[in-house]
Design an enzyme around this catalytic site. Structure first.
Site, PDB file in Angstrom:
ATOM      1  N   GLY B 104      95.838  -4.599 -11.338  1.00 29.37           N
ATOM      2  CA  GLY B 104      95.445  -5.138 -12.633  1.00 29.37           C
ATOM      3  C   GLY B 104      96.575  -5.904 -13.288  1.00 29.37           C
ATOM      4  O   GLY B 104      96.371  -6.991 -13.862  1.00 29.37           O
ATOM      5  N   ILE B 126     101.685   4.083  -5.955  1.00 29.07           N
ATOM      6  CA  ILE B 126     101.977   5.146  -4.993  1.00 29.07           C
ATOM      7  C   ILE B 126     100.950   5.141  -3.880  1.00 29.07           C
ATOM      8  O   ILE B 126     101.178   5.691  -2.818  1.00 29.07           O
ATOM      9  CB  ILE B 126     102.009   6.547  -5.646  1.00 29.07           C
ATOM     10  CG1 ILE B 126     100.662   6.933  -6.246  1.00 29.07           C
ATOM     11  CG2 ILE B 126     103.113   6.668  -6.684  1.00 29.07           C
ATOM     12  CD1 ILE B 126     100.520   8.437  -6.436  1.00 29.07           C
ATOM     13  N   ASP B 127      99.808   4.523  -4.119  1.00 29.49           N
ATOM     14  CA  ASP B 127      98.695   4.610  -3.168  1.00 29.49           C
ATOM     15  C   ASP B 127      98.832   3.658  -1.988  1.00 29.49           C
ATOM     16  O   ASP B 127      98.065   3.760  -1.041  1.00 29.49           O
ATOM     17  CB  ASP B 127      97.385   4.307  -3.901  1.00 29.49           C
ATOM     18  CG  ASP B 127      97.028   5.404  -4.880  1.00 29.49           C
ATOM     19  OD1 ASP B 127      97.265   6.580  -4.555  1.00 29.49           O
ATOM     20  OD2 ASP B 127      96.524   5.092  -5.976  1.00 29.49           O
ATOM     21  N   ARG B 162      94.451  31.290   8.051  1.00 26.16           N
ATOM     22  CA  ARG B 162      93.645  30.715   6.989  1.00 26.16           C
ATOM     23  C   ARG B 162      93.256  29.276   7.309  1.00 26.16           C
ATOM     24  O   ARG B 162      93.991  28.542   7.961  1.00 26.16           O
ATOM     25  CB  ARG B 162      94.461  30.651   5.691  1.00 26.16           C
ATOM     26  CG  ARG B 162      94.754  31.975   5.086  1.00 26.16           C
ATOM     27  CD  ARG B 162      93.824  32.219   3.900  1.00 26.16           C
ATOM     28  NE  ARG B 162      94.016  33.593   3.426  1.00 26.16           N
ATOM     29  CZ  ARG B 162      95.066  33.971   2.713  1.00 26.16           C
ATOM     30  NH1 ARG B 162      95.993  33.120   2.382  1.00 26.16           N
ATOM     31  NH2 ARG B 162      95.145  35.223   2.307  1.00 26.16           N
ATOM     32  N   ARG B 266      90.862  27.982   1.671  1.00 28.04           N
ATOM     33  CA  ARG B 266      91.524  27.868   0.368  1.00 28.04           C
ATOM     34  C   ARG B 266      91.823  26.421   0.011  1.00 28.04           C
ATOM     35  O   ARG B 266      92.460  25.712   0.793  1.00 28.04           O
ATOM     36  CB  ARG B 266      92.868  28.616   0.398  1.00 28.04           C
ATOM     37  CG  ARG B 266      92.742  30.105   0.508  1.00 28.04           C
ATOM     38  CD  ARG B 266      92.415  30.696  -0.852  1.00 28.04           C
ATOM     39  NE  ARG B 266      92.214  32.129  -0.731  1.00 28.04           N
ATOM     40  CZ  ARG B 266      93.198  33.027  -0.818  1.00 28.04           C
ATOM     41  NH1 ARG B 266      94.432  32.646  -1.039  1.00 28.04           N
ATOM     42  NH2 ARG B 266      92.922  34.305  -0.701  1.00 28.04           N
TER      43      ARG B 266
END
Lengths: 341, 341, 341, 341
Positions: B104, B126-127, B162, B266
């Site tokens: 933008g 950051i993306d 897990r 989790r």
């Protein structure tokens, strides 16, 4: 296929990650058998190897070092081995070899390929001095460690008004020193590519003092040299135990600066902490991608080539392009940094 | 020259390093005066600014955040401001502007440039979703933080058998998730670019269990979506306080996997820790180089351009190339990772 | 009240956190005015000071070093200043002083207190050698840095079959070396408290080699000494620049081991990286608690006392208990470590 | 002797370091045979075990998790097992057991000891809630991770003028939240030991805003509760998948604060990253010392006791002292922190 893999040369974070990636891609996808060759070309010559399975590489992504070991072999002995390349391959029962190492390894890779032992190279250097690839794994980790160290030294230098000289790795190139020096805001950066004038270093520090900044950090590559006609630093000295004094330039530079400035200057030699330990995220990913592409290269028959990063892509490049000469820091990068003296 | 500088959009490690670099290069070398504009385009519109001197940027290289602040402004209000571009520049007394921000911001940079307020852009995300640059600062730090977190979770998952679902940032692109997922050895990686089939995820985990590996780590981008015709994840939900539930996909994916696997799963939502704090060495260097080149671009008159990394070089690229579309993860990178499901 | 605060001696992570805490507790709760005295006792003697407000200490919790500076002063000059203690206090306009420093500082604190300038001490030492407190801030950070370094070296040593000698700080006590050595799993730990027999070190390494572990890490404190009648290490040597060679014992030990083992041994000298940079969480908390209790001690009139950690509590202890002698590593801790040779 | 060792309960950095230390001390010094019991008390009951040798514990010092596994067992099933304690010991062929776990494990340790299976306990809790020991391993690592996360969030909060609510672990005690909150300079700290008044939290934030500090960090323990008569937070809610919503208090607190402040407040839930991964140096040393002393305790016959840190010493304390009640944050520590609301 039966694919041998070996690691050669000094330690470099990410070696194990390449091995893991080769095993994952080779065994899981292509049904290859991966044969780990011990202690680099020494194991190749001596026929020492062991199969490496998926289970053997569990946990290797984050582990520094190399589970295959690495040993120094004289160039001459490698040259002899090249003459028996096919026999060595037969003895080890391998169809191809993935050789992970520096410039010497890539050179050997091409010689073995030409002599009938097909090799794909994976470039390895913490120094970032291999041409034809933007960067290799290990370099980012070395820079990360060096930057953290300079960050720590800086608070001491500032609050205790010290001049500190930090010696970083890089015998022939200044990439680690330039990059970590910029990342940590070193005030002076001395690299092999640009012989330095110690009086210019002293003047820069005195200028800082005049402006009220009563400290300075100088990052110096172990291979940095004074300009001809200025001081002579004798890098070759050995101590009473007969081995080369480690960290020569850092200690000497600090000593000379003390003389010129009339003020204490402390040397810190980072040494081997820069080339060991768990790789950074970026180095793990690059090592993993190199391993993947090396296996693909073997299956494509792209022997005599090595994996290279170009922009964001991995490409296969003829080894000849890597060994044409060291990749040194170009002049526009010195200029850009503002701190290379 | 009097050069304004502003930072716009969400937080990103390295913003302060760019500001520092602009001040160093501008004031020390060109004799510019650098005017910091507060709170991004809001400060531009409202005429809030302050000079930023060499002393003001001491210590900024390692500091997260932005000393200039950043605020959200509606697109419409920016459009109106464009109409008064010359007046805004006159009010602030600036000859040119360096605008540091995302897509933008770069779009606005071009509009202001066309309307008489000359702007050079510095890409920030950051993306890693800005096109026409290999990468920007902030991305490596986000990946570093995410990788460290997954490294920690992995030991727990393994020893306590897990399934863990880690939700990483990335609404529209999967770069952070792919990169951190590969770096930490996640077993499944779910990204917006490739709608996932939750049953395939469950099958992969069950297959691991059958091979005796009784744990799994799934890295999922916050914008990942199930394939049409499989489950419907409703991302838009709001809680009783009227704001969107943060971390929707991670919680839901864990819930669904529990149902499919009959086993606890989790969720862990890393959230904003990925976009703050001290930048990594590589991000500090890239931010510093961008700042240096942005000042040079101003002096060259390369307005409507932005600084981009191409391979190892910084180039000036027309903003139009950056805003043509998001840079998404291409298919060959999914394939290469082996773990994108 | 008007409370002076000074920091004295070498750098130590957490100094700034104490200053911040003193300001927060003093100004916010007691309505004190905090006067920062520059460069330790030198500023006290020369009357250099400045008020330190809440805003001045923003960001100090995580920042290494000391914003007040620190300088060396000869003991004799301090003794003279004690004679003028009341006058110094009057000149600076302070009612009491909080002195943050090592053993020498605490000694001076008592002398000034006796002479009419009431002082509360805060103990500071990365070496953990101050008696009468379980530990002080700075030690955990030093151990953290040293442990990370040895962790990195270990992977190199193992995969490249090296003997590595890591020299850690500690001229008179072995706390850093013992603690970091145990934390990183060093195979031999050499500390000043127990003169070592270099042949025992070599035997331990050879024994490891016989068991197939072809590497070893030796952690040695800079003040470690060979047992009488074994080798003589000459710590006092100076180089051509007239200052003491830093890291003597590490280099010499590596040299001697090479001779005994017939195998390469690499020295690494960690140096000042151990005493700078951002403090660990535990050091920040301890520094903050010390600052809080020092202000309380001033308001209680507990002069001539210093803040000490005993178990989990901060207590005020007469300075005489701290300066009775260095706190050395007791024998049961050597035994417990298994690695002290 | 043949000594069993088991790990029980949730993950905690340092478990593997205890196992390693038990093996080193037991086998190398006492000639013991160490029998690893799998999955905690479940493996004890089901007779699942394997010998653990010196080689098996290589590399465990730095590795998070537990190589022995850990599983939940209902209290009732343990009670039944106690009745067959001697038979279980006979089946496993062990003379004594070292049980590493939390309060429940220590309770079981005493019951088994009384019933003829001699047990020494090693306390384990990241929460620091076990009485009669100053601290246990795992806590410092949890605090370290949480502090790093808040450090990162703080720069974002400050530059983007945000209120951020960070939820940390601690269902019953506030140790992690208090310690990490103090270490990172959180402005409000909410712990289970002191029911909070949300309006007081909002007032503190508004007061900051009035002073020009337009951001705030609130650290909240997952078990923190509002004071009776203020808001009701319903911790027990379950989502559509039938399992408890993780991170309830952080999300709710952020929501309520938004309502009270009329300003965005972002929740971040750190979750399991706090209880996994490589232990800090201090935790590795404490775990190693506990393992050493546990083996000594077995050989001394100090059954029904556990290893405790008191000041700087490891002592053997009757298990009854540990299980008398949770160790909560005492009032003088709230007061000292200044930030507990």
């Amino acid at each position: 296929m039966r694919i041998g893999v070996l690691t050669s040369g000094g330690d470099c974070p990410g070696l194990n990650a390449v091995i893991r990636s080769v095993v994952h891609r080779g065994t899981d996808v292509h049904g290859d058998e991966i044969i780990g060759i011990e202690d680099g070309f020494l194991g190749l010559i001596e026929g020492r190897s062991r199969p490496v399975s998926h289970d053997d590489v569990t946990g290797l992504l984050t582990l520094g070092g190399t589970i295959l070991g690495s040993a120094r072999v004289q160039r001459e002995r490698i040259n002899q081995a090249v003459d028996n390349a096919e026999e060595l391959a037969r003895n080890l029962g391998i169809d191809a070899l993935i050789a992970i190492g520096g410039e010497g390894t890539l050179t050997a890779a091409r010689m073995f390929s030409d002599a009938g032992l097909p090799v794909v190279g994976v470039p390895k250097t913490i120094d970032n001095d291999i041409a034809a690839t933007d960067v290799t794994f290990g370099f980012d980790t070395a820079v990360h460690v060096a930057t953290e160290a300079i960050d720590r030294l800086k608070t001491t230098a500032e609050s205790h008004q010290r001049v500190m000289v930090v010696e970083l790795m890089g015998r022939h190139t200044g990439w680690i020193t330039l990059t970590a020096g910029m990342a940590a805001g070193a005030h002076g950066i001395l690299i092999p590519e640009k012989p330095f004038d110690i009086e210019a270093v002293a003047r820069m520090i005195e200028e800082r003092f005049r402006r009220g900044k009563k400290f300075a950090i100088i990052a110096v590559a172990e291979g940095a040299k004074p300009a001809p006609g200025t001081l002579r630093f004798d890098h070759g000295e050995v101590d009473q135990y007969g081995h080369q004094t480690f960290g020569g330039i850092g200690n000497r530079l600090a000593g000379e600066l003390e003389g010129l400035l009339g003020k204490e200057a402390r040397p810190v030699i980072l040494g081997h902490t820069q080339r060991g330990g768990s790789p950074t995220a970026i180095d793990r990913v690059l090592a993993t991608r190199f391993g993947w592409h090396a296996v693909e290269a073997v299956h494509k028959g792209a022997f005599g080539h090595f994996t290279a990063l170009r922009g964001t892509e991995i490409q296969l490049i003829p080894v000849s392009e890597a060994v044409a000469g060291l990749k040194t820091v170009p002049q526009d990068r010195w200029v850009e940094s503002e701190a290379v003296l």
